[in-house]
Write an enzyme that holds these catalytic residues in place. Structure first.
Site, mmCIF file in Angstrom:
data_model
loop_
_atom_site.group_PDB
_atom_site.id
_atom_site.type_symbol
_atom_site.label_atom_id
_atom_site.label_comp_id
_atom_site.label_asym_id
_atom_site.label_seq_id
_atom_site.Cartn_x
_atom_site.Cartn_y
_atom_site.Cartn_z
ATOM 1 N N SER A 257 0.834 -1.206 0.000
ATOM 2 C CA SER A 257 0.000 0.000 0.000
ATOM 3 C C SER A 257 0.873 1.262 0.000
ATOM 4 C CB SER A 257 -0.922 0.037 1.222
ATOM 5 O OG SER A 257 -1.666 -1.109 1.320
ATOM 6 N N LYS A 261 4.233 2.123 -2.229
ATOM 7 C CA LYS A 261 4.705 3.368 -2.859
ATOM 8 C C LYS A 261 6.119 3.667 -2.351
ATOM 9 C CE LYS A 261 0.069 5.396 -1.978
ATOM 10 N NZ LYS A 261 -0.861 4.738 -2.826
ATOM 11 N N TRP A 350 -9.827 0.216 -6.103
ATOM 12 C CA TRP A 350 -9.335 1.529 -5.652
ATOM 13 C C TRP A 350 -7.882 1.745 -6.086
ATOM 14 C CZ3 TRP A 350 -10.675 6.119 -4.200
ATOM 15 C CH2 TRP A 350 -9.920 6.886 -3.318
ATOM 16 N N HIS A 400 -7.016 -5.968 -1.476
ATOM 17 C CA HIS A 400 -5.834 -5.171 -1.146
ATOM 18 C C HIS A 400 -4.926 -5.943 -0.186
ATOM 19 C CE1 HIS A 400 -3.912 -1.279 -1.061
ATOM 20 N NE2 HIS A 400 -3.922 -1.260 0.256
HETATM 21 C C1 GCU Z 1 -5.533 4.539 1.264
HETATM 22 C C2 GCU Z 1 -4.913 5.373 0.178
HETATM 23 C C3 GCU Z 1 -4.028 4.536 -0.726
HETATM 24 C C4 GCU Z 1 -3.028 3.762 0.099
HETATM 25 C C5 GCU Z 1 -3.761 2.956 1.138
HETATM 26 C C6 GCU Z 1 -2.871 2.192 2.115
HETATM 27 O O1 GCU Z 1 -6.455 3.671 0.709
HETATM 28 O O2 GCU Z 1 -5.936 5.995 -0.536
HETATM 29 O O3 GCU Z 1 -3.342 5.360 -1.659
HETATM 30 O O4 GCU Z 1 -2.233 2.945 -0.703
HETATM 31 O O5 GCU Z 1 -4.539 3.829 1.935
HETATM 32 O O6 GCU Z 1 -1.751 2.585 2.384
HETATM 33 O O7 GCU Z 1 -3.383 1.213 2.654
#
Ligand code: GCU
Length: 424
Positions: A257, A261, A350, A400
């Protein structure tokens, strides 16, 4: 082998939200719109990049600079005063299968300032330096592995207070045994040791160490929280480089997540990292920003959401993504020629799993230029199919996060790409 791994992150997918922060979210392929991606092999002056030398000397630094300026923010080099407390310098763990080491890394001369606990396991029977998977985690080291010998750290709770790890959230565990059996070491750090993950966290993390007198916020092109976490990972590698039991030229990063990044940006910035596995990194990670599907820059940087994770300049592109000087295909390309595996989930709408595939495809020309093979397919693969070569893409059936069976794919990828052995 899959049974050996616990679920790493929660993989339940709620119904995709139709609106986030008052901004509609598109999940309709027909409404994605037309876009032109920036060309990884065209310099800002319009000239084409036709050889590896021009990539390394001109285009690569140019792209890194654009990401710093417009998305993640610039970060400093290693600190002048760093110190290490190796409070657990080598103890047998996991029935003697591993040697455990624990170290506190102090990021400044002030021992009351930010510090990070690094937990490391190396295979006990390794004949030489071991490759290692470095995990950046949402939870404390003591809640990531089943090892009572790990020091209980503290974590940030929902009220933004530091509490004992047991009272914080624990998002799954990693089973280290299959990694050890494959000849890999494992290391992990808690991201909140480096920088808090909330708006207003600035005074409590490493970014505060670098504010100039009178400065209360980073400048618009200076680091957000993701770049801070990334900087912390580089500091972990600085330390791992000193350990003769670890092959510091084969350190692989894993994160999910926002930490997906983070590991993508770390691999892009710090080429000492040998490989990256980025799970569900989505918008701001491997998903194309110009593709209007799922989360967008506008959602990510809306007030009350995650603007603090990026540099302030990033928010400017929420309403004009066509003018964003980079896109995720360039971020992926910065890993070339090193191995990168993008792991996604087919119902993680998402995060736009297809957008991650298209970004990988868009980075293929750079892998080819540098003599490696990228994903090399025009077909977005169905769930459960690993595609690609040095640049790989894998989408599990589900939401996710990383599922237990995904770790088999990770090991398959790492064995093929980093040449570690099957069994000691
Ligand atoms: C939120 C956010 C995402 C991110 C995620 C996470 O959903 O919008 O961009 O990757 O959190 O870190 O779980």
């Amino acid at each position: 082998m899959a049974a050996g791994f616990a679920v790493y992150t929660v993989a339940q997918t709620p119904a995709p939200p139709k609106e986030v922060a008052g901004i509609p979210v598109n999940y309709d392929e027909a409404l994605v719109g037309h876009y032109t991606l920036p060309d990884p092999l065209q310099l800002a002056n319009g000239k084409k990049v036709g050889d590896a030398k021009t990539w390394y000397q001109k285009r690569r630094p140019e792209i890194v600079d654009l990401f710093e300026e417009n998305q993640l923010g610039r970060s400093p080099g290693p600190p002048a005063h760093i110190s290490y407390d190796a409070f657990d310098p080598g103890t047998p763990a996991f029935d003697g299968k591993a040697i455990r080491k624990q170290t506190t890394i102090y990021f400044s001369g002030d021992k009351t300032g930010p510090k990070m606990d690094l937990l490391v396991y190396v295979p006990a029977n390794a004949r030489g330096p071991s490759p290692l998977l470095l995990n950046i985690s949402f939870s404390a080291n003591s809640t990531i592995v089943d090892d009572p010998g790990v020091k209980e750290g503290t974590v940030w709770d929902k009220d933004h207070k530091r509490v004992p790890a047991q009272q914080g959230r624990a998002i799954g565990k990693v089973d280290v045994l299959p990694l050890l059996a494959a000849g890999f070491g494992f290391a992990t750090v808690y991201y909140g040791d480096i920088e808090p993950d909330f708006e207003g966290g600035l005074p409590y993390g490493v970014r505060a160490l670098y504010l100039k007198p009178g400065q209360t916020q980073p400048a618009p092109d200076e680091w957000g929280a993701i770049a801070a976490w990334s900087w912390g990972l580089s500091r972990a590698l600085d330390y791992l480089e000193k350990d003769s039991k670890i092959d510091a030229k084969r350190v692989v990063l894993y994160g999910a997540s926002r930490l997906g990044k983070t590991v993508l940006w770390t691999g892009a910035r710090d080429t000492r990292f040998a490989a990256v596995i980025a799970c569900c990194s989505g918008e701001g990670g491997a998903a194309l920003s110009r593709r209007n599907y799922g989360e967008t820059i506008a959602h990510l940087t809306a007030p009350g959401r995650f603007p603090y994770q990026f540099c302030a300049n990033y928010g400017k592109f929420g309403q004009r993504v066509d003018q964003f000087p980079v896109d995720a295909n360039l971020l992926v390309a910065l890993m070339a020629p090193r191995p990168l595996l993008l792991q996604t989930g087919d119902t993680d709408y998402w995060s736009d799993p297809k957008g991650e595939f298209l970004a990988a495809q868009g980075a293929d020309p750079v892998y080819a230029l540098l003599g490696k093979q990228g994903v090399e397919t025009n077909e977005w693969p169905p769930a459960g199919t690993l595609v690609g070569h040095t640049l790989g893409y894998y989408m599990h059936a589900g939401g996710h996060g990383t599922l237990p069976a995904d770790w088999n794919v990770f090991l398959q990828f790492l064995k093929a790409q980093l040449g570690c052995r099957d069994r000691p």
